[in-house]
Design an enzyme around this catalytic site. Sequence first.
Site, PDB file in Angstrom:
ATOM      1  N   GLU A   1      36.844  46.243  37.351  1.00 53.58           N
ATOM      2  CA  GLU A   1      37.173  45.235  38.358  1.00 53.58           C
ATOM      3  C   GLU A   1      37.837  44.080  37.609  1.00 53.58           C
ATOM      4  O   GLU A   1      37.160  43.274  36.976  1.00 53.58           O
ATOM      5  CB  GLU A   1      35.906  44.773  39.088  1.00 53.58           C
ATOM      6  CG  GLU A   1      35.242  45.856  39.925  1.00 53.58           C
ATOM      7  CD  GLU A   1      36.099  46.347  41.067  1.00 53.58           C
ATOM      8  OE1 GLU A   1      37.059  45.640  41.443  1.00 53.58           O
ATOM      9  OE2 GLU A   1      35.839  47.446  41.585  1.00 53.58           O
TER      10      GLU A   1
ATOM     11  N   CYS B   1      38.501  36.077  41.264  1.00 49.72           N
ATOM     12  CA  CYS B   1      39.491  37.112  40.943  1.00 49.72           C
ATOM     13  C   CYS B   1      40.453  37.384  42.084  1.00 49.72           C
ATOM     14  O   CYS B   1      41.572  37.856  41.860  1.00 49.72           O
ATOM     15  CB  CYS B   1      38.789  38.399  40.519  1.00 49.72           C
ATOM     16  SG  CYS B   1      37.690  39.087  41.767  1.00 49.72           S
TER      17      CYS B   1
END
Length: 457
Positions: free
Chosen positions: A213, A247
Amino acid sequence: MTESNTRHGYAESLQVFYRQGITRDISWRLAKLRELKKAILSRVESINKALWEDLRKSEGEAYLTEIGVVIGEIDYHVKHLRRWAKGKRVPTPLPFLPSRSRIMYEPYGVVLIIAPWNYPFQLIMAPLIGAISAGNCAVLKPSPFAPATTKVLGEIVAAVFDPGHVAMFEGDGEMVNRLLEERFDYIFFTGGPRFGRQVMEAASRHLTPVTLELGGKSPCIMDRDANLEIAARRVAWGKFLNAGQTCVAPDYVLIPAEREAAFVAAVKRAIQLFYGENPVESPNYTRIIHQEGTKRLMKLMHSSGQVVVGGEVDVEDKYIAPTVLTGVEPDSPIMREEIFGPVLPILNYKELDEAIDFVNKREKPLALYYFGPSASAEKVLKHTTSGGACINDTIIHVGNFHLPFGGVGTSGMGKYHGKASFELFSNLKSVVISPTFIDNHFRYAPYKHLKLIKKFM
């Protein structure tokens, strides 16, 4: 045995526990998830204090983006786990009848979860929930940059789990390297692409499957027909949440030049609405994780475009005001790397195709945001690639347990959240069960019935 087939140290101690078969029991998994929820709820005050100490994260933001997300994830797994774990039957081709076929979900074994500092509670607990739900043992490695949260995490893990079931190891990059030298059955990593490559390289030595991720520059396309007031609030919320250290934060905005001034003014109003006239005094505005990160962002901010909103910096306080830049060139320093901070560059385009082309010439983003009419939104979705997307909003797709979350290309690989987490940490075992009371001769040589086989296969 070859080295790749041996286990030692941390991984082996959990393998001993895993081989007992305890984690395969669904009722036992559910009990552990319920215990985890109880342990978290009994420590909400401690978690809030820790997040404030590490990131100066407010109680409201902590619940919205960390504690509440984790509790919701646990509840979702507890509600659906028995149904997920049953597996499913699938059809069997006619030549292989009367055999029956099904898919079984079995745990991988011992998984390694490496978490970042930006959401230090959520981003270690969410994958852990998936790992436990799927029946695995887990080794946790939290970030050294969030020590207060790590301390509370350690208390929770010790209170809920046997050390052979879930173990947590603190330390810096050296500890990560030591863990990566071992053979795990699965590795889950959240962080930047640079270290993600190192994780993948280490995993390749044992052919260990990985989920990465990562992140990247998530674009936000603003169409001419967008509702700028609403768009500005939602972009400002998504960008300045956690001081931009998210993110999936909108990394930059693409907007027609004639709408830029109105959008900037609307963003400025949104910042004042959220954080007041002086965000440095707001209890709801987070800080940068450390002074080095503050200096990096300051350098980026001062080397690209012009500051039209914000721009104030206090390195000692790890503070950077919510900032908007205009006049940003596509090849400027701030457009060459993920910003990961509260600085929003704005670039101009003439036609929507130009904006789409701009996005497609860069690495595939973790998220893509578009504000405008639905017809054009479909065009953007069909002609771009991203891990996820929101139309007329930002970030909220991450909070929907029904949606898998993850990247594509350099923004990551593998999807989790909700059922996707259970499936991610499960080996999908294909099983065919054949009876012996009858033997189907269609499949045996000399294949006298080939014409019939061709017809039904």
